[in-house]
Design a protein around this motif. Structure first.
Motif, mmCIF file in Angstrom:
data_model
loop_
_atom_site.group_PDB
_atom_site.id
_atom_site.type_symbol
_atom_site.label_atom_id
_atom_site.label_comp_id
_atom_site.label_asym_id
_atom_site.label_seq_id
_atom_site.Cartn_x
_atom_site.Cartn_y
_atom_site.Cartn_z
ATOM 1 N N LEU A 209 -10.342 9.937 -10.671
ATOM 2 C CA LEU A 209 -9.717 9.695 -9.369
ATOM 3 C C LEU A 209 -8.314 9.113 -9.540
ATOM 4 C CD1 LEU A 209 -12.736 8.236 -7.362
ATOM 5 C CD2 LEU A 209 -11.690 10.488 -7.062
ATOM 6 N N GLU A 210 -8.137 8.258 -10.551
ATOM 7 C CA GLU A 210 -6.809 7.703 -10.824
ATOM 8 C C GLU A 210 -5.825 8.809 -11.208
ATOM 9 O OE1 GLU A 210 -7.615 4.783 -13.785
ATOM 10 O OE2 GLU A 210 -8.402 3.315 -12.334
ATOM 11 N N LYS A 211 -6.303 9.767 -11.995
ATOM 12 C CA LYS A 211 -5.438 10.893 -12.364
ATOM 13 C C LYS A 211 -5.073 11.705 -11.120
ATOM 14 C CE LYS A 211 -4.930 14.734 -15.634
ATOM 15 N NZ LYS A 211 -3.585 14.272 -16.056
ATOM 16 N N GLY A 212 -6.052 11.875 -10.223
ATOM 17 C CA GLY A 212 -5.773 12.573 -8.971
ATOM 18 C C GLY A 212 -4.766 11.818 -8.123
ATOM 19 N N PRO B 6 -3.885 12.091 -1.723
ATOM 20 C CA PRO B 6 -4.088 10.916 -0.862
ATOM 21 C C PRO B 6 -5.528 10.416 -0.821
ATOM 22 C CG PRO B 6 -3.607 12.890 0.443
ATOM 23 C CD PRO B 6 -3.353 13.245 -0.985
ATOM 24 N N PHE B 7 -6.504 11.349 -0.855
ATOM 25 C CA PHE B 7 -7.901 10.913 -0.789
ATOM 26 C C PHE B 7 -8.274 10.122 -2.034
ATOM 27 C CE2 PHE B 7 -12.410 11.274 -1.612
ATOM 28 C CZ PHE B 7 -12.966 10.938 -0.392
ATOM 29 N N CYS B 8 -7.815 10.571 -3.201
ATOM 30 C CA CYS B 8 -8.129 9.860 -4.449
ATOM 31 C C CYS B 8 -7.604 8.431 -4.395
ATOM 32 C CB CYS B 8 -7.527 10.591 -5.650
ATOM 33 S SG CYS B 8 -8.363 12.138 -6.081
ATOM 34 N N CYS B 9 -6.373 8.252 -3.928
ATOM 35 C CA CYS B 9 -5.796 6.906 -3.823
ATOM 36 C C CYS B 9 -6.603 6.050 -2.857
ATOM 37 C CB CYS B 9 -4.356 6.987 -3.361
ATOM 38 S SG CYS B 9 -3.258 7.921 -4.455
ATOM 39 N N TYR B 10 -6.935 6.630 -1.701
ATOM 40 C CA TYR B 10 -7.730 5.901 -0.704
ATOM 41 C C TYR B 10 -9.085 5.501 -1.276
ATOM 42 C CZ TYR B 10 -11.630 5.956 2.574
ATOM 43 O OH TYR B 10 -12.807 5.679 3.210
ATOM 44 N N SER C 132 -4.426 1.559 -1.915
ATOM 45 C CA SER C 132 -4.476 1.826 -0.475
ATOM 46 C C SER C 132 -3.080 2.062 0.091
ATOM 47 C CB SER C 132 -5.157 0.665 0.258
ATOM 48 O OG SER C 132 -6.511 0.539 -0.143
ATOM 49 N N GLU C 133 -2.112 1.293 -0.376
ATOM 50 C CA GLU C 133 -0.739 1.490 0.089
ATOM 51 C C GLU C 133 -0.223 2.878 -0.292
ATOM 52 O OE1 GLU C 133 1.145 -3.025 0.320
ATOM 53 O OE2 GLU C 133 1.504 -1.802 -1.475
ATOM 54 N N LYS C 134 -0.523 3.294 -1.515
ATOM 55 C CA LYS C 134 -0.072 4.622 -1.928
ATOM 56 C C LYS C 134 -0.790 5.705 -1.119
ATOM 57 C CE LYS C 134 0.787 7.748 -5.786
ATOM 58 N NZ LYS C 134 0.806 7.953 -7.247
ATOM 59 N N GLY C 135 -2.105 5.534 -0.912
ATOM 60 C CA GLY C 135 -2.846 6.500 -0.105
ATOM 61 C C GLY C 135 -2.280 6.613 1.293
ATOM 62 N N CYS C 136 -1.866 5.465 1.856
ATOM 63 C CA CYS C 136 -1.271 5.464 3.187
ATOM 64 C C CYS C 136 0.059 6.201 3.178
ATOM 65 C CB CYS C 136 -1.087 4.026 3.666
ATOM 66 S SG CYS C 136 -0.353 3.885 5.304
ATOM 67 N N GLU C 137 0.890 5.905 2.176
ATOM 68 C CA GLU C 137 2.190 6.574 2.067
ATOM 69 C C GLU C 137 2.022 8.090 1.970
ATOM 70 O OE1 GLU C 137 3.935 4.805 -1.351
ATOM 71 O OE2 GLU C 137 4.194 2.838 -0.405
ATOM 72 N N LEU C 138 0.914 8.525 1.353
ATOM 73 C CA LEU C 138 0.662 9.959 1.196
ATOM 74 C C LEU C 138 -0.013 10.579 2.416
ATOM 75 C CD1 LEU C 138 -0.530 9.921 -2.545
ATOM 76 C CD2 LEU C 138 1.611 10.887 -1.665
ATOM 77 N N GLY C 139 -0.361 9.714 3.405
ATOM 78 C CA GLY C 139 -0.866 10.252 4.664
ATOM 79 C C GLY C 139 -2.350 10.136 4.911
ATOM 80 N N ALA D 218 -6.746 4.788 4.439
ATOM 81 C CA ALA D 218 -6.045 3.896 3.528
ATOM 82 C C ALA D 218 -5.113 2.978 4.317
ATOM 83 C CB ALA D 218 -5.255 4.707 2.500
ATOM 84 N N CYS D 219 -4.437 3.534 5.318
ATOM 85 C CA CYS D 219 -3.549 2.728 6.164
ATOM 86 C C CYS D 219 -4.345 1.637 6.887
ATOM 87 C CB CYS D 219 -2.844 3.600 7.194
ATOM 88 S SG CYS D 219 -1.756 4.856 6.497
ATOM 89 N N ALA D 220 -5.505 2.007 7.412
ATOM 90 C CA ALA D 220 -6.338 1.044 8.134
ATOM 91 C C ALA D 220 -6.816 -0.064 7.200
ATOM 92 C CB ALA D 220 -7.531 1.759 8.759
#
Length: 234
Positions: A133-136, A142-146, A172-179, A183-185
Motif C-alpha cells: 500500500l505504501e508503494k501504491g 489516493p485510496f492507498c494513502c487513505y 491522510s494529508e497526502k490522500g486528501c491532496e490526491l482527492g 482522508a480529508c475527513a
C-alpha cells in the motif's frame, strides 16, 4: 480513409482492420504495449475473454508489461475468461504489477495481504500488505494513502503494528491532496481533536472544506451520469 461510424458495414471494416493492426504489432513486431491493446480489443470489442486472458498472461510473463499483469490478476480473482478463481495466483500477478509501477495493483495486493474484503490470500501478512500500500501511495494512489493512514490510527495489535498518529496524519494529508474524501475527513478530525497533533482549528476547517468540495464534486458527477442515462430523445 475516413470511416462513417453510422454505416454498419464500415464499422465492421474498421473493427476488422483494428484487430489486424493490433495482431501485427503484437505477434510480428512484438510490441508489449500493442499486445496489451490487443487484449483490450479482444475483451471489450470482441467479448472473447478467454483469448484476452491468454494475451494478458503472456504479455505479463514474456514482456513484464505491468498493466497486463494487473488485468490477468483481475481474471484470476474473478474467474473470468475460463480462468479458475485463485486468490493466491491473482495476488502474485498483482504483486508483480505493483513492482512494475501499477498503483491499482499495489492497492489490490495490499488489501489481499491484510485480509480485508471478500478476496484475500490464504495467509495474511500485515507488514507486506502495508509495504504494498505504501508503494501504491508513493505512486499517488489516493485510496492507498487513505487506507494506510486509517491503519495507523488504531494500529494492528495482533501484527505488532503500533498506533502512529504522525504517520496517520502524513498519509491522510497526502490522500486528501490526491482527492480522497475520507482522508480529508480523517485529518480534519485529527486537527480538531488534537489527536496525535497540536490542535489547529484553521487546519481542521481547511481539510473539512476540502472534504465538502470533494463531496459536492461527487454529487455533481452522479447527477450528470443519472441525467445522461435517463435522457431520452424527443
Amino acid at each position: 480513409m475516413a470511416f462513417d461510424l453510422k454505416d454498419e458495414s464500415q464499422v465492421k471494416e474498421f473493427i476488422d482492420n483494428l484487430g489486424i493492426e493490433y495482431r501485427f504489432g503484437c505477434y510480428k513486431e512484438k510490441k508489449p504495449e500493442v499486445c496489451h491493446l490487443l487484449g483490450d480489443f479482444l475483451e471489450s470489442i470482441m467479448k472473447d475473454y478467454t483469448k484476452a486472458g491468454k494475451i494478458y498472461k503472456s504479455n505479463c510473463e514474456d514482456y513484464n508489461f505491468g498493466r497486463s499483469c494487473y488485468k490477468f490478476g483481475n481474471y484470476k480473482l474473478l474467474g473470468r475468461g475460463s480462468q479458475e478463481v485463485d486468490c493466491d495466483v491473482a495476488y502474485e500477478y498483482y504483486r508483480k504489477a505493483c513492482e512494475l509501477g501499477v498503483s491499482e495493483a499495489c492497492q489490490n495486493a495490499g488489501l489481499m495481504c491484510l485480509g480485508n474484503g471478500t478476496h484475500t490470500r490464504s495467509v495474511k501478512d500485515h507488514r507486506k500488505g502495508l509495504q504494498l500500500l505504501e508503494k501504491g501511495c508513493d505512486g499517488n494512489n489516493p485510496f492507498c494513502c487513505y487506507y494506510i493512514g486509517g491503519v495507523y490510527i488504531p494500529g494492528i495489535p495482533e501484527a505488532s503494528i503500533e498506533k502512529d498518529m504522525d504517520k496517520a496524519r502524513r498519509y491522510s494529508e497526502k490522500g486528501c491532496e490526491l482527492g480522497n474524501i475520507y482522508a480529508c475527513a480523517n485529518v480534519s478530525q485529527m486537527y480538531r481533536r488534537g489527536d496525535g497533533v497540536a490542535k489547529d482549528e484553521e487546519k481542521a476547517e481547511k481539510y473539512k472544506k476540502r472534504a465538502l468540495e470533494l463531496q459536492d464534486e461527487l454529487v455533481k458527477q452522479q447527477q450528470t451520469l443519472t441525467f445522461q442515462q435517463g435522457t431520452k430523445p424527443i
